[in-house]
Design a protein around this motif. Structure first.
Motif, short mmCIF file in Angstrom:
data_model
loop_
_atom_site.label_atom_id
_atom_site.label_comp_id
_atom_site.label_asym_id
_atom_site.label_seq_id
_atom_site.Cartn_x
_atom_site.Cartn_y
_atom_site.Cartn_z
N MET A 1 26.17 101.93 -23.75
CA MET A 1 25.84 102.79 -22.62
C MET A 1 25.47 104.17 -23.13
O MET A 1 26.18 104.76 -23.94
N THR A 2 24.34 104.69 -22.68
CA THR A 2 23.93 106.04 -23.02
C THR A 2 24.79 107.03 -22.24
O THR A 2 24.97 106.89 -21.05
N LEU A 3 25.31 108.02 -22.93
CA LEU A 3 26.24 108.96 -22.32
C LEU A 3 25.51 110.19 -21.80
O LEU A 3 24.48 110.60 -22.34
N GLY A 4 26.08 110.79 -20.76
CA GLY A 4 25.52 112.03 -20.22
C GLY A 4 26.59 113.03 -19.85
O GLY A 4 26.29 114.11 -19.35
N ASP A 440 36.34 74.99 -31.57
CA ASP A 440 34.91 75.22 -31.81
C ASP A 440 34.67 76.69 -32.17
O ASP A 440 34.84 77.58 -31.34
N PRO A 441 34.26 76.98 -33.41
CA PRO A 441 34.03 78.36 -33.84
C PRO A 441 32.99 79.09 -33.00
O PRO A 441 33.11 80.30 -32.76
N LEU A 442 31.95 78.37 -32.53
CA LEU A 442 30.93 79.02 -31.71
C LEU A 442 31.49 79.44 -30.35
O LEU A 442 31.15 80.51 -29.84
N ALA A 443 32.34 78.58 -29.78
CA ALA A 443 32.97 78.93 -28.51
C ALA A 443 33.85 80.17 -28.69
O ALA A 443 33.87 81.06 -27.82
N LYS A 444 34.56 80.26 -29.81
CA LYS A 444 35.40 81.43 -30.08
C LYS A 444 34.53 82.67 -30.27
O LYS A 444 34.86 83.77 -29.79
N GLN A 445 33.39 82.49 -30.93
CA GLN A 445 32.47 83.60 -31.13
C GLN A 445 31.97 84.15 -29.79
O GLN A 445 31.89 85.36 -29.60
N ALA A 446 31.68 83.24 -28.87
CA ALA A 446 31.24 83.66 -27.53
C ALA A 446 32.36 84.34 -26.77
O ALA A 446 32.17 85.39 -26.13
N LEU A 447 33.55 83.76 -26.85
CA LEU A 447 34.71 84.31 -26.13
C LEU A 447 35.03 85.73 -26.61
O LEU A 447 35.43 86.58 -25.82
N ASP A 448 34.84 85.97 -27.90
CA ASP A 448 35.12 87.29 -28.46
C ASP A 448 34.17 88.37 -27.94
O ASP A 448 34.42 89.56 -28.13
N CYS A 449 33.09 87.95 -27.29
CA CYS A 449 32.11 88.92 -26.75
C CYS A 449 32.41 89.34 -25.32
O CYS A 449 31.66 90.14 -24.74
N LEU A 450 33.49 88.81 -24.73
CA LEU A 450 33.80 89.11 -23.32
C LEU A 450 33.86 90.60 -23.05
O LEU A 450 33.38 91.09 -22.04
N GLY A 451 34.50 91.35 -23.97
CA GLY A 451 34.66 92.78 -23.77
C GLY A 451 33.35 93.54 -23.69
O GLY A 451 33.29 94.63 -23.11
N ARG A 452 32.28 92.96 -24.25
CA ARG A 452 30.99 93.64 -24.27
C ARG A 452 30.27 93.54 -22.93
O ARG A 452 29.22 94.15 -22.74
N LEU A 453 30.82 92.75 -22.01
CA LEU A 453 30.23 92.65 -20.68
C LEU A 453 30.63 93.82 -19.78
O LEU A 453 30.01 94.04 -18.74
N ARG A 454 31.66 94.56 -20.18
CA ARG A 454 32.12 95.68 -19.35
C ARG A 454 31.00 96.69 -19.16
O ARG A 454 30.32 97.07 -20.09
N ASP A 468 35.09 84.24 -7.76
CA ASP A 468 34.04 84.68 -8.68
C ASP A 468 33.90 86.20 -8.67
O ASP A 468 33.76 86.83 -9.73
N ALA A 469 33.93 86.79 -7.49
CA ALA A 469 33.79 88.25 -7.39
C ALA A 469 34.94 88.95 -8.13
O ALA A 469 34.72 89.95 -8.82
N ASN A 470 36.15 88.43 -7.98
CA ASN A 470 37.31 89.02 -8.66
C ASN A 470 37.17 88.93 -10.18
O ASN A 470 37.51 89.86 -10.91
N THR A 471 36.68 87.79 -10.66
CA THR A 471 36.51 87.62 -12.11
C THR A 471 35.49 88.60 -12.66
O THR A 471 35.72 89.25 -13.69
N TYR A 472 34.38 88.75 -11.95
CA TYR A 472 33.36 89.71 -12.39
C TYR A 472 33.93 91.13 -12.40
O TYR A 472 33.66 91.91 -13.31
N ALA A 473 34.73 91.45 -11.38
CA ALA A 473 35.32 92.79 -11.31
C ALA A 473 36.30 93.02 -12.47
O ALA A 473 36.31 94.09 -13.08
N LYS A 474 37.11 92.02 -12.78
CA LYS A 474 38.08 92.16 -13.87
C LYS A 474 37.38 92.31 -15.22
O LYS A 474 37.91 92.98 -16.13
#
Length: 493
Positions: A1-4, A440-454, A468-474
């Motif tokens: 995210m570009t900061l301002g 599955d290492p690839l599944a773990k690799q994807a799971l580790d990216c969850l924080g980057r969706l914030r 679904d709305a609650n999960t997206y919010a969390k």
């Protein structure tokens, strides 16, 4: 995210400004704290770089001098009023706030129940607090408040309220939401302090509107969008303009009440320390914006999000046309258009192609990933998986969860849990992904990216289920939905 927004400068200058205000009043300040203290996500969205817990971090710099009073309206306790963002009642949120303050090492002196008129629910809450060791004080309704100044500033007005015992120079008065009686609690205390020969002052901490930004700056328009249901209106502070020849921005309620507050101060202390409602504020956020273009772009996105939220709430019967009309006007004033939100067009294109609900997520690099409805999962779930694949650099066609693993979950949902929808919701697909990640290492690799969706933008072509709305919010995704349901049923669980 570009900061301002410079968050470090904000913490430093805000703390310094409050300490100067304490000194101005001889060492005792009642600070009305509006907005959210722990989780000000609106500010973090419109001021990129502002941390949601910045206000608490600022208070922590003053914690040796500060104590907190939590004000809650007896009527809100009686009505079981709910905080819309958290889904909990105001009395439950009062307990949450106390726990949160204490966990940070901040001293909570007491709870004040305002507008108390013998409500049974308020009595029960008072007993509960006292059993938990929290001191409770009562403030009562005053006839003709806030305009009957002669009654308010008398033994039959503020004089009837309990005097709240405090021990520190900075007394922060906050509450679970608007209408909690924070300002009245502050002024009542000043009345009692002066009767006891103690000098004390009052100030107000509201982040928005930002007083030293233009009236129609997108950040201030975004505040109006956020409070469209309250009918707040930003306006030039006429008292400040008259006193100093300087144009500043405040909102209608503070401007309308200022003459009354000025009269109250004169009756309590002999003179009013302020010449305008802007003078009362201590907010330094406007001085910490270093990239106005970035902040404007973020605020425009917030206005669009608020518009789509209002459209959905109107469809759900939670608000009326007037809120939507006000937001449409704000969009015109801010030159804001839904086309500025790329996820909307991307999701709409997939929905038009498939004839089923679709969704889209915009990743941090600007890439827009889409997902469609399948036999195994809803569009919000497939979009989530596709976004994680993209972040992890995994080919789109690669299965991270075996279809054979999903089918038994669907069977349990329908056959044993009574669900009529076999497709996996977003939270269910993440649990399935977490199980796959164990082997599955690839599944773990994807799971580790969850924080980057914030803080990523997302859009659905239908109103999502609460799950679904609650999960997206969390996950911190900034979701909008087209105001339509997937089916024509009357009940949508």
């Amino acid at each position: 995210m570009t900061l301002g927004f410079d968050n470090r400068k904000y913490l430093e200058t805000q703390s310094e400004h409050i300490m100067k205000r304490i000194a101005q009043f001889g060492g005792k300040l009642y600070l009305e704290f509006g907005g959210k203290l722990f989780d000000d996500y609106h500010a973090s969205r419109v001021l990129p770089g502002f941390e949601p817990d910045s206000k608490i971090r600022m208070l922590l710099q003053l914690k040796e001098d500060a104590e907190i009073i939590v004000a809650i309206c007896a009527g809100d306790i009686e009505k079981n009023k709910v905080r819309g963002d958290l889904g909990i009642t105001y009395d439950a949120d009062t307990l949450r706030l106390i726990d949160s303050f204490r966990s940070k090492g901040l001293y909570v002196g007491s709870v004040t129940i305002t507008q108390y008129a013998g409500q049974p629910a308020a009595d029960a809450f008072r007993r509960r607090l006292e059993e938990l060791g929290v001191p409770v004080y009562l403030h009562y309704p005053i006839a003709g408040y806030p305009h009957n100044v002669s009654l308010i500033v008398s033994d039959e007005g503020y004089g009837k309220n309990d005097y709240i015992k405090t021990s520190r120079p900075l007394v922060v008065v906050t509450g679970p939401g608007p209408g909690s009686g924070k300002m009245a609690a502050c002024l009542s205390q000043i009345y009692h302090e002066y009767r006891r020969g103690i000098q004390a002052g009052y100030a107000k901490f509201e982040t928005f509107p930002i007083w030293n930004l233009p009236l129609q700056h997108p950040v201030n328009l975004a505040y109006e969008a956020a409070t469209a249901d309250l009918n707040d209106v930003n306006m030039i502070d006429p008292f400040h303009l008259s006193a100093y020849g300087e144009t500043t921005v405040n909102y209608n309620r503070d401007v309308e009440i200022f003459p009354v507050l000025s009269s109250m101060f004169e009756k309590i202390t002999g003179s009013c320390p302020y010449k305008s409602p802007t003078d009362m504020g201590v907010n330094m956020a406007g001085n910490c914006i270093f990239d106005d273009e970035v902040v404007c772009a973020a605020a425009r996105q917030e206005i669009i999000r608020r518009y789509y939220t209002a459209l959905c709430e109107r469809r759900q019967g939670k608000c009326g046309d007037e809120v939507v009309y006000k937001l449409e006007l704000l969009m015109q004033q801010g030159r804001v258009d839904p086309s500025m939100r790329p996820v909307i067009a991307a999701a709409d294109a997939v929905a038009a192609e498939t004839g089923d609900p679709a969704a889209a997520i915009q990743l941090p690099d600007g890439t827009v990933v889409t997902g469609k409805t399948t036999a195994l999962m809803g569009a919000s779930s497939s979009t989530l998986l596709n976004a994680l694949k993209a972040l992890a650099g995994i080919p789109h066609e690669k299965h991270l969860i075996s279809p054979q693993a999903i089918e038994p979950i669907q069977l349990v949902k329908v056959a044993n849990l009574g669900s009529v929808n076999p497709r996996l919701h977003s939270d269910e697909i993440l649990i399935a992904l977490a199980i796959s990640a164990a082997t599955d290492p690839l599944a773990k690799q994807a799971l580790d990216c969850l924080g980057r969706l914030r803080e990523c933008e997302a859009h659905s072509t239908v109103i999502l289920t609460q799950a679904d709305a609650n999960t997206y919010a969390k996950l911190g995704l900034r979701l909008t939905c087209t105001p339509q349901y997937q089916t024509n049923k009357l009940f949508h669980g």
